[in-house]
Design an enzyme around this catalytic site. Sequence first.
Site, PDB file in Angstrom:
ATOM      1  N   TYR A 127       0.813  -1.214   0.000  1.00 17.42           N
ATOM      2  CA  TYR A 127       0.000   0.000   0.000  1.00 17.42           C
ATOM      3  C   TYR A 127       0.848   1.266   0.000  1.00 17.42           C
ATOM      4  CZ  TYR A 127      -4.128  -2.788   1.038  1.00 17.42           C
ATOM      5  OH  TYR A 127      -5.151  -3.692   0.985  1.00 17.42           O
ATOM      6  N   LYS A 194       3.585 -14.053   5.648  1.00 23.13           N
ATOM      7  CA  LYS A 194       3.866 -15.158   4.721  1.00 23.13           C
ATOM      8  C   LYS A 194       5.390 -15.251   4.581  1.00 23.13           C
ATOM      9  CE  LYS A 194       2.289 -18.233   1.713  1.00 23.13           C
ATOM     10  NZ  LYS A 194       1.575 -19.460   2.129  1.00 23.13           N
ATOM     11  N   ASP A 227      -2.305 -17.796   5.152  1.00 17.31           N
ATOM     12  CA  ASP A 227      -3.280 -18.719   4.552  1.00 17.31           C
ATOM     13  C   ASP A 227      -3.887 -19.629   5.621  1.00 17.31           C
ATOM     14  OD1 ASP A 227      -0.668 -19.558   4.733  1.00 17.31           O
ATOM     15  OD2 ASP A 227      -0.747 -20.911   3.018  1.00 17.31           O
ATOM     16  N   ASP A 251      -5.654  -5.665   6.098  1.00 15.76           N
ATOM     17  CA  ASP A 251      -6.840  -5.148   5.424  1.00 15.76           C
ATOM     18  C   ASP A 251      -7.835  -6.286   5.170  1.00 15.76           C
ATOM     19  OD1 ASP A 251      -8.550  -3.520   4.065  1.00 15.76           O
ATOM     20  OD2 ASP A 251      -7.276  -3.219   2.309  1.00 15.76           O
TER      21      ASP A 251
END
Length: 364
Positions: A127, A194, A227, A251
């Site tokens: 972002y 991740k 995940d 988000d």
Amino acid sequence: MRRTVTLIPGDGVGPEITDVVKTCISALGVDIDWDIQNAGAAVIEKEKVPLPDRILDSIRRNKIALKGPVETPVGKGFRSVNVQLRKALDLFACLRPCKYYPGVRSRITSPQGIDLVIVRENTEDLYAGIEFMESCGEDNPLLTFIRENSGVDLGCDTGISIKPISISGSERIVTFAFEYAQRYGRKKVTGIDKANIMKLSDGLFMQAAEDVSRRYPDIAYEHKLIDNMCMQLVQFPEKYDVLVLPNLYGDIISDLAAGLIGGLGVAPGANMGKEYAVFEATHGSAPDIAGQDKANPAGILLSTALMLDHIGESDAAVRLERAIATVIREGKAVTGDMKQAGDPHPPVGTRAMGQAIVEKIDSL
Ligand code: NAD
């Protein structure tokens, strides 16, 4: 103590729901002077921008703001008001408590016990706005740099977004999450990323989270991959407490968690920095129901409870939250979005739901 808070009513349903806030604050007997500052679509014609400087000046003066939803006109070259506020005031932490209130419609079969707090980093990650267009047919120094430095040969039709994650930015947000956990007696913080794939960006976040967690031995810390976390949240949301995440995952998980507890209509939020804090409902301006006395004021009122707690009015915060929860649980004086098929009580308007909450403030 009497204090002044910047109030941005916002667009669409914003003025209706912030009117309810003012009524509830009066009923609670908290001494707040509202410094009312209009923003968004409502001021563009006159002031040419959706976020005039006077609003930032007001927040810098008062330190605290409560904001209704603000529209940023699409395709007219304006930057998002919300993004501008975050950048100008260095509101690096997005706080989104997601707690289930009995009486709210949820698709989850047993939502009781969901009481999550999502802490999302607000300034870094994908972002940050560092993006490069695909550019075939001309020399592309970025692609050459990538090929020479990482050995990856990207086609010239590739657009590129850069994902900056820093040690300092990660430590700052994780520290915020632990400080929050400590202040509110929370038991566990889960750091989510991740890092197994993006070792040099998410890897830094993971390392920083582990390092910071050692400074808080009384609060449990665990690491999860994003995940796996998505599945965990759908299957066992009640097992989690405070979650801290980089911007993009934060988000997405914030909305997923809001969905678990019945949607954005009842999810409060705040953007906070070292000096300033802006509290807001997480839903938008709902133009389809604006001016019709149909908007649910619960989201902005729960954000108001967060604000009261932040400014040291913890007793008022508890009373307000309890009043909202009671009205929702009883289900008699709630807006149409909270109604189920076959409900014997017809929906009420924004003002009437606000009035029911005021009555509970007075009687509980
Ligand atoms: P929205 O949240 O305004 O509306 C989505 C749906 O939810 C609509 O059907 C609406 O009627 C309903 N809804 C929303 N709030 C409600 C409430 N309090 N009570 C009952 N129903 C409610 O989302 P959108 O339509 O995507 O966005 C509309 C505008 O709001 C856009 O201009 C967008 O940029 C802006 N927006 C602002 C913020 C913010 O200021 N924080 C956040 C999201 C969207």
